[in-house]
Scaffold this motif. Sequence first.
Motif, PDB file in Angstrom:
ATOM      1  N   LYS A  71       0.832  -1.203   0.000  1.00 24.04           N
ATOM      2  CA  LYS A  71       0.000   0.000   0.000  1.00 24.04           C
ATOM      3  C   LYS A  71       0.865   1.250   0.000  1.00 24.04           C
ATOM      4  O   LYS A  71       2.044   1.214   0.319  1.00 24.04           O
ATOM      5  N   ILE A 142     -10.229   8.438  -9.988  1.00 26.14           N
ATOM      6  CA  ILE A 142      -9.804   7.050  -9.851  1.00 26.14           C
ATOM      7  C   ILE A 142      -9.121   6.709 -11.164  1.00 26.14           C
ATOM      8  O   ILE A 142      -9.596   7.075 -12.227  1.00 26.14           O
ATOM      9  N   SER A 153      -6.626   6.178  -5.811  1.00 27.17           N
ATOM     10  CA  SER A 153      -7.722   7.146  -5.717  1.00 27.17           C
ATOM     11  C   SER A 153      -7.077   8.465  -5.306  1.00 27.17           C
ATOM     12  O   SER A 153      -6.169   8.480  -4.477  1.00 27.17           O
ATOM     13  N   ARG A 170      -5.278   1.790  -4.493  1.00 27.37           N
ATOM     14  CA  ARG A 170      -6.475   0.940  -4.569  1.00 27.37           C
ATOM     15  C   ARG A 170      -6.093  -0.462  -4.985  1.00 27.37           C
ATOM     16  O   ARG A 170      -6.607  -1.429  -4.473  1.00 27.37           O
TER      17      ARG A 170
END
Length: 179
Positions: A71, A142, A153, A170
């Motif tokens: 992430k 997005i 995003s 995302r």
Amino acid sequence: MRELDGLRPSSGGRSGPTKVFVMFCAFFAVIVTGCATEAREDVLKGFQLELPPCPTENLTFSGQTSAPGIKLAMSFTAPTTCVEQYLKDHHVDLTNPLYWPTSAWDNIGGASISPTAPPFRPASMKQFKLALDPNKRYKRYIGFRTPKEAEFSVLLDREGEQTSLYMESRLPGRVGKLD
């Protein structure tokens, strides 16, 4: 040393089984949480993402490139023209924004989503210190993509000639995979 009721004083060290248990717990914590201490430069390199070429302010950052939990959440403030070029460079169509708050309640997977539901995960909202005004309209996008096919995003907060950009991954794409 004198024993009290059958107990011996501690030698200060840990017994063999205790040492093994402590080592197992530390190893398990690393496996479950991933490598939480990756440097910003390493994470950006793993996502094949660079900061924009213009001066930025108020940079916040957290991320990791190892599984589980690949992430990246990042925010910064920069001149609006620079932020817009940064978005274009990452495949964002500026002519087709979404907005926050949304115009109506939504139903995703059987759950009702409020028009003012936060646009990012709680940890990212906390990191960004983002308190959105439901009476203001924010552009969202997005589809911000990196060469590793990671997708983000994005939410923009424009104040005069400066824009604050907030972005959260995302989809991890090929991040963490060897090429």
